[in-house]
Each structure stands twice: as C-alpha cells, then as structure tokens.
Design a protein around this motif. Structure first.
Motif, mmCIF file in Angstrom:
data_model
loop_
_atom_site.group_PDB
_atom_site.id
_atom_site.type_symbol
_atom_site.label_atom_id
_atom_site.label_comp_id
_atom_site.label_asym_id
_atom_site.label_seq_id
_atom_site.Cartn_x
_atom_site.Cartn_y
_atom_site.Cartn_z
ATOM 1 N N ALA A 136 -6.150 -9.103 2.152
ATOM 2 C CA ALA A 136 -6.181 -7.784 1.064
ATOM 3 C C ALA A 136 -7.734 -7.559 0.922
ATOM 4 O O ALA A 136 -8.247 -6.306 1.063
ATOM 5 C CB ALA A 136 -5.340 -7.550 -0.122
ATOM 6 N N LEU A 137 -8.413 -8.443 0.590
ATOM 7 C CA LEU A 137 -9.701 -8.450 0.322
ATOM 8 C C LEU A 137 -10.724 -8.060 1.520
ATOM 9 O O LEU A 137 -11.637 -7.194 1.377
ATOM 10 C CB LEU A 137 -10.424 -9.333 -0.237
ATOM 11 C CG LEU A 137 -11.852 -9.685 -0.766
ATOM 12 C CD1 LEU A 137 -11.769 -8.697 -2.245
ATOM 13 C CD2 LEU A 137 -12.142 -10.994 -1.602
ATOM 14 N N GLU A 138 -10.278 -8.502 2.675
ATOM 15 C CA GLU A 138 -10.912 -8.283 3.845
ATOM 16 C C GLU A 138 -10.779 -6.853 4.327
ATOM 17 O O GLU A 138 -11.531 -5.999 4.969
ATOM 18 C CB GLU A 138 -10.333 -8.946 5.108
ATOM 19 C CG GLU A 138 -10.774 -10.522 4.939
ATOM 20 C CD GLU A 138 -10.039 -11.405 5.780
ATOM 21 O OE1 GLU A 138 -9.069 -10.948 6.589
ATOM 22 O OE2 GLU A 138 -10.292 -12.712 6.056
ATOM 23 N N LEU A 139 -9.580 -6.321 3.740
ATOM 24 C CA LEU A 139 -9.214 -4.846 4.113
ATOM 25 C C LEU A 139 -9.503 -4.022 3.087
ATOM 26 O O LEU A 139 -9.174 -2.740 2.924
ATOM 27 C CB LEU A 139 -7.666 -4.853 4.315
ATOM 28 C CG LEU A 139 -7.053 -5.494 5.595
ATOM 29 C CD1 LEU A 139 -5.660 -5.884 5.454
ATOM 30 C CD2 LEU A 139 -7.634 -4.977 6.927
ATOM 31 N N GLU A 141 -11.971 -1.793 2.219
ATOM 32 C CA GLU A 141 -12.212 -0.421 2.730
ATOM 33 C C GLU A 141 -11.274 0.239 3.402
ATOM 34 O O GLU A 141 -11.069 1.634 3.062
ATOM 35 C CB GLU A 141 -13.387 -0.432 3.846
ATOM 36 C CG GLU A 141 -13.885 0.848 4.221
ATOM 37 C CD GLU A 141 -15.032 0.718 5.357
ATOM 38 O OE1 GLU A 141 -15.603 1.778 5.693
ATOM 39 O OE2 GLU A 141 -15.718 -0.317 5.277
ATOM 40 N N ALA A 142 -10.171 -0.275 3.970
ATOM 41 C CA ALA A 142 -9.110 0.405 4.688
ATOM 42 C C ALA A 142 -7.908 0.680 3.596
ATOM 43 O O ALA A 142 -7.052 1.364 3.910
ATOM 44 C CB ALA A 142 -8.647 -0.488 5.885
ATOM 45 N N TRP A 143 -8.006 -0.233 2.623
ATOM 46 C CA TRP A 143 -6.714 -0.452 1.797
ATOM 47 C C TRP A 143 -6.165 0.912 1.215
ATOM 48 O O TRP A 143 -5.074 1.240 1.215
ATOM 49 C CB TRP A 143 -6.863 -1.507 0.623
ATOM 50 C CG TRP A 143 -5.638 -1.567 -0.200
ATOM 51 C CD1 TRP A 143 -5.433 -1.562 -1.313
ATOM 52 C CD2 TRP A 143 -4.553 -2.510 0.335
ATOM 53 N NE1 TRP A 143 -4.270 -1.681 -1.706
ATOM 54 C CE2 TRP A 143 -3.529 -2.618 -0.527
ATOM 55 C CE3 TRP A 143 -4.316 -3.164 1.520
ATOM 56 C CZ2 TRP A 143 -2.678 -3.429 -0.628
ATOM 57 C CZ3 TRP A 143 -3.407 -4.206 1.483
ATOM 58 C CH2 TRP A 143 -2.323 -3.929 0.708
ATOM 59 N N PRO A 144 -7.220 1.892 0.532
ATOM 60 C CA PRO A 144 -6.467 2.958 0.248
ATOM 61 C C PRO A 144 -5.833 4.013 1.024
ATOM 62 O O PRO A 144 -4.875 4.750 1.103
ATOM 63 C CB PRO A 144 -7.774 3.855 -0.534
ATOM 64 C CG PRO A 144 -8.795 2.750 -0.761
ATOM 65 C CD PRO A 144 -8.378 1.437 0.335
ATOM 66 N N LEU A 145 -6.356 3.880 2.273
ATOM 67 C CA LEU A 145 -5.551 4.691 3.503
ATOM 68 C C LEU A 145 -4.515 4.040 4.013
ATOM 69 O O LEU A 145 -3.507 4.947 4.332
ATOM 70 C CB LEU A 145 -6.773 4.697 4.757
ATOM 71 C CG LEU A 145 -8.003 5.613 4.697
ATOM 72 C CD1 LEU A 145 -8.775 5.402 6.033
ATOM 73 C CD2 LEU A 145 -7.634 6.995 4.341
ATOM 74 N N MET A 146 -3.979 2.864 3.871
ATOM 75 C CA MET A 146 -3.030 2.183 4.127
ATOM 76 C C MET A 146 -2.010 2.362 3.028
ATOM 77 O O MET A 146 -0.719 2.823 3.411
ATOM 78 C CB MET A 146 -3.125 0.262 4.085
ATOM 79 C CG MET A 146 -3.985 -0.029 5.353
ATOM 80 S SD MET A 146 -3.850 -1.762 5.061
ATOM 81 C CE MET A 146 -4.713 -2.166 6.795
ATOM 82 N N LEU A 168 -2.807 13.078 8.024
ATOM 83 C CA LEU A 168 -3.648 12.296 7.150
ATOM 84 C C LEU A 168 -5.025 12.315 7.467
ATOM 85 O O LEU A 168 -5.431 11.703 8.620
ATOM 86 C CB LEU A 168 -3.060 10.832 6.778
ATOM 87 C CG LEU A 168 -1.878 10.752 5.920
ATOM 88 C CD1 LEU A 168 -1.340 9.659 5.762
ATOM 89 C CD2 LEU A 168 -2.131 11.545 4.634
ATOM 90 N N CYS A 169 -6.078 12.614 6.666
ATOM 91 C CA CYS A 169 -7.399 12.525 6.899
ATOM 92 C C CYS A 169 -8.064 11.138 7.024
ATOM 93 O O CYS A 169 -7.521 10.220 6.289
ATOM 94 C CB CYS A 169 -8.187 13.126 5.811
ATOM 95 S SG CYS A 169 -9.788 13.237 5.915
ATOM 96 N N ASP A 170 -8.557 10.725 8.061
ATOM 97 C CA ASP A 170 -9.100 9.647 8.416
ATOM 98 C C ASP A 170 -8.172 8.516 8.986
ATOM 99 O O ASP A 170 -8.196 7.250 9.156
ATOM 100 C CB ASP A 170 -9.957 9.030 7.296
ATOM 101 C CG ASP A 170 -10.991 9.554 6.965
ATOM 102 O OD1 ASP A 170 -11.579 10.185 7.968
ATOM 103 O OD2 ASP A 170 -11.393 9.695 5.908
ATOM 104 N N VAL A 171 -6.703 8.877 9.048
ATOM 105 C CA VAL A 171 -5.776 8.012 9.674
ATOM 106 C C VAL A 171 -5.460 8.669 10.819
ATOM 107 O O VAL A 171 -4.663 9.649 11.202
ATOM 108 C CB VAL A 171 -4.540 7.827 8.871
ATOM 109 C CG1 VAL A 171 -3.513 7.153 9.295
ATOM 110 C CG2 VAL A 171 -4.558 7.507 7.358
#
Length: 403
Positions: A136-139, A141-146, A168-171
């Motif tokens: 999760a830490l590696e992700l 930056e992407a986590w909120p989009l997930m 969805l914006c940026d997805v």
C-alpha cells in the motif's frame, strides 16, 4: 570477535519488523507491539572475568550510541572485579522511537494518511492494508484513485463497458492495466458477490470477472484446401477473425490441425478438406466454446518436449478427441542431431496422454534420453511432415487411448 549484540544489531531487529510489515500493520489493527523487548546477547560469566576490557567497551558502545532504546541493568558481583552493572534487557517503548531508530517516520506518516482515508471511504479494505501495508505504501500516489474506482464500480456493477470508458478523472485503461493485480484484490473485498464472476480467475480474466467488456478474442487460421476458400480466388487464405465469428462460420473442413509455431503455420502444406489453426500455448479455453470443432478430426502439433506434451494434455481438457502429430518417439529419435535443451522442464503428472505419449513424457522429464532434451517443431524435416500427412489420408482416425 564476539556475538554480543551491537547497536547495529538492535537497529537491524527493528528494520526486520518494518520489512515484514509488522510496524505498519499494527497501525491498522491498533494492537501496539510496544513496549517491545529486543534480543540481547551479552558476555557469559566466564567472559566477564577473562575479557573485562572487551565487556567494558561493549557497554560503552551500547550506551554511547544514544539509541532510542531503554537499557535494563543487572548487578553482577565478581570476587575480583567486585560489583558491576551490565545490560540485561533492551526495550523500545513506543512506535515513534522505533520509527526514528530506522528513519521511517515519513513513510509511516504517509501510511497513516492512507489509513485515515481508507477508514473514511472504504473501511472494507482495512484487512488488505493490514496484510499488505508495504505494498500500500508503494501505491501511495495511486491509492486515492483506487478508492474512487472501487466506489465507482460499486455504483455501476458489471457496467458492460470498456475500461477506457470509466468516467473518473485520471482513471484510464492504462491506470487499470498497471494496477489490475492489486485492484482485483481490492474489488473482491469491496464489491458485493453478485458483481463478481467467481469463475473468471487470474488477471487475464479481469474484465470478465468484474463485468467490463474485453477486446475480442481472435482466431487465426489457414484453409489448406483451395476448394474450401472463403476469400476470392487466388487470395491467401490466412484469416484472422473474432472467436464469435469463428464459432458461427461455416467451413466444411473435416480435419483441423493446430500448431504452435508461426512459420510452421504459414508453411503448412495443402491438405484436402483441412485447415490449420495458429495455436495459443496454454490458452485453449478460447477454442473449447467452438462447438463445431468437437465434430472434426483434430490434430495438435507442438514441440516435442515436456511443455509441448503438457500443452497437448491441456488441449484435451477442452477437446478430448485431439490427437498428436509428430510428437512420437520415432520422430524424436530420428531428429537426434537437432535436439536442444529445455530450460525449465515440466514435471507435473499429466493425465490425458496416450500410453505412448506418457512414455515419452516420462523419459523427457526424468532425463532418460539426455539432460532436459527437446525437439522444437520447426526443426523437424518438412518431408517428415509431408509423410505424416500422407499417412492421414486413409481413415479411420482412431480415438486416442488415454491412460
């Protein structure tokens, strides 16, 4: 040299806890491991007497390091040296101290933000955070989009659209493709059971599992008999169409060959009432749904090695009547000078081979003929193929006897 614990050893112990995700996981479960006792190896009684200077240096090293740990002392009385205090236990009393010791305060703060966001938006994912906190830490930056993607899919279950069409914006499709492994795990936790096709497993079936449209599967084939041509006269009958179209097409071929090598597919010689399909390795589920294939004579020609026989074995899971072509002992031994080496042979038990095929497979996987030998299909003499096809001209075609 001694095995007495040094400040570096203590730091490594805490680092290992971090590397195993234990420290971050405790933030999710709210079950603190602190105060935490670290492993301490010190001098024996005999070493206290014989190596007093070394012991004193060891104690100085532990205390001078000014580590964020607490030392518990014990008194040792010695008949010559008198009363002395030596470390008996070492503790780290709080998470902040442990994080500071290994320089992970910033990472922990980032994870804390992910955790807060997840508790608010998708608390169903907390077990995943506890299990895979470092991922999760590696992700981060992407986590909120997930999280947004999960919420969107919950509102639009099995949407029947392409990934490109997610609103969805940026997805976009690249975002989904890049993270589909993790998203699969998160979707399984965050979506209701009726929004998931449990029979579709693996990342290759991602779209089917969650109700997205996938790019159509395609079948590439050549018609080997000019009388079967479905394109204009004189055209190369090398055709690629969707699986759905292939299932509906009316081709009066009586014999179907499947081969794994593209050059062999392109060079496959003319044969009456026959066609050849360019194979797909271990991906035969694609062909299993083609009903008319179950009513044709079917031959598979692959590499003569353990993986080639394993692919044949898998093909028979979906098309049980398939026979092998040029995957026999005579062909193997006749091409000894063309043998190569199979880097990672298959060793699993195969249950759909004929007795002869099983015998060859056992010889190959147990190295009875040589070390990891293989015969690639493109190295088989073309005249050998022509001879084999000529022998097939006279029916009947016996069903394979599966051991």
């Amino acid at each position: 040299m001694t095995n007495w614990t040094t400040p570096a050893d203590l730091k490594n112990q805490v680092q290992k806890l971090w590397n195993r995700g234990k420290l971050l996981a405790s933030m999710v479960t709210e079950k603190s491991p602190f105060p935490l006792r670290l492993t301490l190896k010190g001098p024996s009684s005999q070493q206290l007497s014989n190596r007093f200077t070394d012991v004193r240096d060891w104690i100085t090293q532990l205390t001078a390091a000014a580590g964020p740990y607490r030392i518990v002392w014990r008194t040792v009385n010695h008949r010559i040296l008198g009363s002395n205090e030596i470390p008996s236990e070492i503790w780290i009393d709080a998470m902040d101290a442990a994080l500071g010791f290994i320089g992970k305060q910033l990472d922990a703060s980032t994870f804390s933000s992910l955790l807060t966001l997840t508790r608010k938006q998708e608390p169903c994912l907390l077990p995943w955070l506890s299990k895979r906190p470092l991922r999760a830490l590696e992700l981060a930056e992407a986590w909120p989009l997930m999280l947004q993607t999960i919420a969107w899919l919950r509102k639009h279950p099995r949407p029947g659209i392409y990934l490109r069409q997610i609103d969805l914006c940026d997805v976009d499709s690249k975002f989904i493709e890049r993270h589909r492994g993790v998203l699969s795990e998160l979707f399984d936790l965050g979506l209701p059971p009726d929004a998931i096709d449990a029979q579709a497993t693996g990342t290759i079936n991602f779209c089917r599992r969650y109700g997205f449209r996938d790019k159509p599967l395609r079948v590439r084939f050549r018609l080997l008999d000019p009388d079967l041509a479905i394109l204009s006269a004189g055209s190369d009958q090398d055709i690629t169409i969707t699986k759905e179209a292939f299932a509906r097409i009316s081709i009066p071929a009586e014999t179907v060959f499947i081969t794994e090598n593209e050059i062999n597919f392109l060079a496959f010689p003319p044969a009456k009432k026959s066609m050849v399909i360019f194979g797909a390795g271990y991906g035969f589920r694609n062909l299993a749904d083609i009903e008319w294939l179950h009513n044709r004579k079917l031959f598979y020609w692959g590499d003569l090695d353990t993986h080639g026989l394993a692919i044949l074995n898998q093909l028979r899971e979906f098309l049980p009547h398939a026979e092998s072509l040029l995957m026999d002992r005579q062909t193997l031994l006749a091409h000894r000078s063309f043998w190569g080496t199979e880097n990672q042979p298959e060793t699993a038990t195969l249950t759909r081979l004929t007795s002869e095929e099983q015998s060859i497979y056992d010889d190959l996987r147990h190295n009875r003929l040589g070390n990891h030998i293989r015969l690639e299909q493109e190295k088989i003499a073309f005249t050998t193929l022509l001879d084999a096809l000529e022998k097939l001209e006279s029916p009947p075609f016996p069903e394979p006897h599966v051991t």
